[in-house]
Design a protein around this motif. Sequence first.
Motif, PDB file in Angstrom:
ATOM      1  N   ASP A  76       0.822  -1.213   0.000  1.00 53.11           N
ATOM      2  CA  ASP A  76       0.000   0.000   0.000  1.00 53.11           C
ATOM      3  C   ASP A  76       0.855   1.262   0.000  1.00 53.11           C
ATOM      4  OD1 ASP A  76      -2.273  -1.563   0.070  1.00 53.11           O
ATOM      5  OD2 ASP A  76      -2.458  -1.490   2.258  1.00 53.11           O
ATOM      6  N   GLU A  77       2.088   1.157   0.476  1.00 54.37           N
ATOM      7  CA  GLU A  77       3.010   2.307   0.481  1.00 54.37           C
ATOM      8  C   GLU A  77       3.793   2.441  -0.816  1.00 54.37           C
ATOM      9  OE1 GLU A  77       3.104  -0.031   2.876  1.00 54.37           O
ATOM     10  OE2 GLU A  77       2.049   1.012   4.502  1.00 54.37           O
ATOM     11  N   GLY A  78       3.520   1.579  -1.789  1.00 54.99           N
ATOM     12  CA  GLY A  78       4.213   1.661  -3.066  1.00 54.99           C
ATOM     13  C   GLY A  78       5.543   0.941  -3.111  1.00 54.99           C
ATOM     14  N   VAL A  79       5.864   0.152  -2.082  1.00 54.32           N
ATOM     15  CA  VAL A  79       7.127  -0.591  -2.039  1.00 54.32           C
ATOM     16  C   VAL A  79       6.973  -1.873  -2.855  1.00 54.32           C
ATOM     17  CG1 VAL A  79       8.819  -1.719  -0.563  1.00 54.32           C
ATOM     18  CG2 VAL A  79       7.667   0.357   0.228  1.00 54.32           C
ATOM     19  N   VAL A  80       7.926  -2.110  -3.776  1.00 54.06           N
ATOM     20  CA  VAL A  80       7.902  -3.304  -4.618  1.00 54.06           C
ATOM     21  C   VAL A  80       8.672  -4.413  -3.906  1.00 54.06           C
ATOM     22  CG1 VAL A  80       8.548  -4.310  -6.839  1.00 54.06           C
ATOM     23  CG2 VAL A  80       7.713  -1.944  -6.721  1.00 54.06           C
ATOM     24  N   LEU A  81       7.960  -5.474  -3.537  1.00 55.59           N
ATOM     25  CA  LEU A  81       8.560  -6.608  -2.838  1.00 55.59           C
ATOM     26  C   LEU A  81       8.377  -7.868  -3.674  1.00 55.59           C
ATOM     27  CD1 LEU A  81       7.335  -5.874   0.803  1.00 55.59           C
ATOM     28  CD2 LEU A  81       9.532  -5.284  -0.227  1.00 55.59           C
ATOM     29  N   HIS A  82       8.984  -8.957  -3.212  1.00 51.34           N
ATOM     30  CA  HIS A  82       8.879 -10.212  -3.943  1.00 51.34           C
ATOM     31  C   HIS A  82       8.767 -11.379  -2.967  1.00 51.34           C
ATOM     32  CE1 HIS A  82      13.101 -10.185  -2.840  1.00 51.34           C
ATOM     33  NE2 HIS A  82      13.218 -11.436  -3.221  1.00 51.34           N
ATOM     34  N   ASP A  83       8.271 -12.477  -3.464  1.00 51.87           N
ATOM     35  CA  ASP A  83       8.076 -13.682  -2.662  1.00 51.87           C
ATOM     36  C   ASP A  83       9.114 -14.713  -3.077  1.00 51.87           C
ATOM     37  OD1 ASP A  83       7.235 -15.979  -1.361  1.00 51.87           O
ATOM     38  OD2 ASP A  83       5.109 -15.534  -1.634  1.00 51.87           O
ATOM     39  N   LYS A  84      10.065 -15.005  -2.212  1.00 49.11           N
ATOM     40  CA  LYS A  84      11.131 -15.945  -2.551  1.00 49.11           C
ATOM     41  C   LYS A  84      10.626 -17.370  -2.685  1.00 49.11           C
ATOM     42  CE  LYS A  84      15.164 -13.449  -0.878  1.00 49.11           C
ATOM     43  NZ  LYS A  84      16.437 -13.526  -0.142  1.00 49.11           N
ATOM     44  N   GLY A 114      20.392 -18.733  -7.601  1.00 46.94           N
ATOM     45  CA  GLY A 114      19.467 -19.104  -6.548  1.00 46.94           C
ATOM     46  C   GLY A 114      18.269 -18.176  -6.548  1.00 46.94           C
ATOM     47  N   LYS A 115      17.662 -17.999  -5.415  1.00 47.91           N
ATOM     48  CA  LYS A 115      16.510 -17.117  -5.291  1.00 47.91           C
ATOM     49  C   LYS A 115      16.956 -15.658  -5.390  1.00 47.91           C
ATOM     50  CE  LYS A 115      13.444 -20.384  -4.355  1.00 47.91           C
ATOM     51  NZ  LYS A 115      12.237 -20.661  -5.152  1.00 47.91           N
ATOM     52  N   MET A 116      16.153 -14.875  -6.082  1.00 44.30           N
ATOM     53  CA  MET A 116      16.488 -13.469  -6.265  1.00 44.30           C
ATOM     54  C   MET A 116      16.416 -12.711  -4.942  1.00 44.30           C
ATOM     55  SD  MET A 116      15.154 -10.170  -6.669  1.00 44.30           S
ATOM     56  CE  MET A 116      13.446 -10.277  -7.166  1.00 44.30           C
ATOM     57  N   ASP A 117      17.275 -11.703  -4.801  1.00 42.99           N
ATOM     58  CA  ASP A 117      17.298 -10.859  -3.619  1.00 42.99           C
ATOM     59  C   ASP A 117      17.421  -9.413  -4.079  1.00 42.99           C
ATOM     60  OD1 ASP A 117      17.957 -11.185  -0.412  1.00 42.99           O
ATOM     61  OD2 ASP A 117      18.804  -9.366  -1.272  1.00 42.99           O
ATOM     62  N   LYS A 118      16.752  -8.513  -3.384  1.00 46.43           N
ATOM     63  CA  LYS A 118      16.861  -7.095  -3.739  1.00 46.43           C
ATOM     64  C   LYS A 118      16.473  -6.226  -2.545  1.00 46.43           C
ATOM     65  CE  LYS A 118      12.274  -5.810  -5.433  1.00 46.43           C
ATOM     66  NZ  LYS A 118      12.206  -4.626  -4.554  1.00 46.43           N
ATOM     67  N   CYS A 119      16.643  -4.928  -2.709  1.00 47.77           N
ATOM     68  CA  CYS A 119      16.256  -3.955  -1.693  1.00 47.77           C
ATOM     69  C   CYS A 119      14.763  -4.069  -1.403  1.00 47.77           C
ATOM     70  CB  CYS A 119      16.593  -2.549  -2.185  1.00 47.77           C
ATOM     71  SG  CYS A 119      15.768  -1.216  -1.297  1.00 47.77           S
ATOM     72  N   ALA A 123      11.202  -3.076   4.324  1.00 43.12           N
ATOM     73  CA  ALA A 123       9.788  -3.378   4.568  1.00 43.12           C
ATOM     74  C   ALA A 123       9.528  -4.876   4.655  1.00 43.12           C
ATOM     75  CB  ALA A 123       8.925  -2.763   3.466  1.00 43.12           C
ATOM     76  N   GLY A 124      10.572  -5.683   4.777  1.00 43.40           N
ATOM     77  CA  GLY A 124      10.395  -7.113   4.959  1.00 43.40           C
ATOM     78  C   GLY A 124       9.851  -7.829   3.740  1.00 43.40           C
ATOM     79  N   GLY A 125       8.942  -8.785   3.973  1.00 41.51           N
ATOM     80  CA  GLY A 125       8.384  -9.576   2.893  1.00 41.51           C
ATOM     81  C   GLY A 125       6.992 -10.064   3.251  1.00 41.51           C
ATOM     82  N   PRO A 126       6.530 -11.115   2.570  1.00 40.77           N
ATOM     83  CA  PRO A 126       5.152 -11.581   2.786  1.00 40.77           C
ATOM     84  C   PRO A 126       4.913 -12.290   4.113  1.00 40.77           C
ATOM     85  CG  PRO A 126       6.290 -13.008   1.229  1.00 40.77           C
ATOM     86  CD  PRO A 126       7.191 -11.844   1.477  1.00 40.77           C
ATOM     87  N   GLU A 127       5.972 -12.700   4.814  1.00 38.55           N
ATOM     88  CA  GLU A 127       5.788 -13.342   6.103  1.00 38.55           C
ATOM     89  C   GLU A 127       5.298 -12.339   7.152  1.00 38.55           C
ATOM     90  OE1 GLU A 127       8.093 -14.245   4.085  1.00 38.55           O
ATOM     91  OE2 GLU A 127       7.932 -16.427   3.981  1.00 38.55           O
ATOM     92  N   ALA A 128       4.930 -12.835   8.306  1.00 43.24           N
ATOM     93  CA  ALA A 128       4.436 -11.978   9.389  1.00 43.24           C
ATOM     94  C   ALA A 128       5.492 -10.953   9.783  1.00 43.24           C
ATOM     95  CB  ALA A 128       4.053 -12.833  10.599  1.00 43.24           C
ATOM     96  N   ASN A 129       5.062  -9.704  10.010  1.00 42.66           N
ATOM     97  CA  ASN A 129       5.972  -8.625  10.357  1.00 42.66           C
ATOM     98  C   ASN A 129       6.762  -8.950  11.616  1.00 42.66           C
ATOM     99  OD1 ASN A 129       5.023  -7.155   8.200  1.00 42.66           O
ATOM    100  ND2 ASN A 129       3.658  -5.875   9.423  1.00 42.66           N
ATOM    101  N   GLY A 130       8.073  -8.822  11.518  1.00 41.62           N
ATOM    102  CA  GLY A 130       8.939  -9.048  12.663  1.00 41.62           C
ATOM    103  C   GLY A 130       9.216 -10.502  12.979  1.00 41.62           C
ATOM    104  N   SER A 131       8.753 -11.416  12.157  1.00 47.81           N
ATOM    105  CA  SER A 131       8.975 -12.839  12.427  1.00 47.81           C
ATOM    106  C   SER A 131      10.385 -13.252  12.032  1.00 47.81           C
ATOM    107  CB  SER A 131       7.958 -13.682  11.660  1.00 47.81           C
ATOM    108  OG  SER A 131       8.142 -13.553  10.255  1.00 47.81           O
TER     109      SER A 131
END
Length: 212
Positions: A76-84, A114-119, A123-131
């Motif tokens: 929602d903040e416009g951050v582009v994330l990905h699911d490894k 391997g799995k892609m990694d980026k900035c 903002a973390g990823g799809p897992e629970a925040n802070g896990s």
Amino acid sequence: MARMKFICDSERCIECNGCVTACKAEHDVPWGVNRRRVVTLNDGMPGEKSISVACMHCSDAPCMAVCPVDCFYRTDEGVVLHDKDVCIGCGYCSYACPFGAPQFPSNGTFGLRGKMDKCTFCAGGPEANGSQAEFEKYGRNRLAEGKLPACAEMCSTKALLGGDGDVVADIFRTRVLTRNSGSEVWGWGTAYGKPSQGGATPAPAKPEGSKP
């Protein structure tokens, strides 16, 4: 809703790589992967400038357009994330990104991707925040803690700005408008006395009655 963006002021960047070190330390980024790097243009020549580069979290991200498995998503903040867990390591995003943001760690002698990694804009990823699972895959989620990206906070000259796009744009716009005022931009005029119009510090006034 804020739209998170990065801006790097090339007039302030001193190529200290503090942003790169802060990112790797904050997220325990694996060896061989740089989510952020400093690029120098016209190195050793007149007009040399440095700029800090990472994922720019584009509004119309080309990486999202070419991914065959749709592992990318936008918050929602416009951050582009990905699911490894969805990423297949095809490398299409790496070819499509103009900033070279997607990184692939090399596994094995022949450089198998391997799995892609980026900035992640911290903002973390799809897992629970802070896990723990989120940290192991994507690093620390500073945005969920109400903080800005570590790279921007650690920039010693505040060349790298990160946060609400409107706020960041206003800061950069103010810098550009006041750029011609020289040392005042940095606060040196306050510390060492305002320079004259020609740029030289005016000589102290002589006491009355003294010879010219």
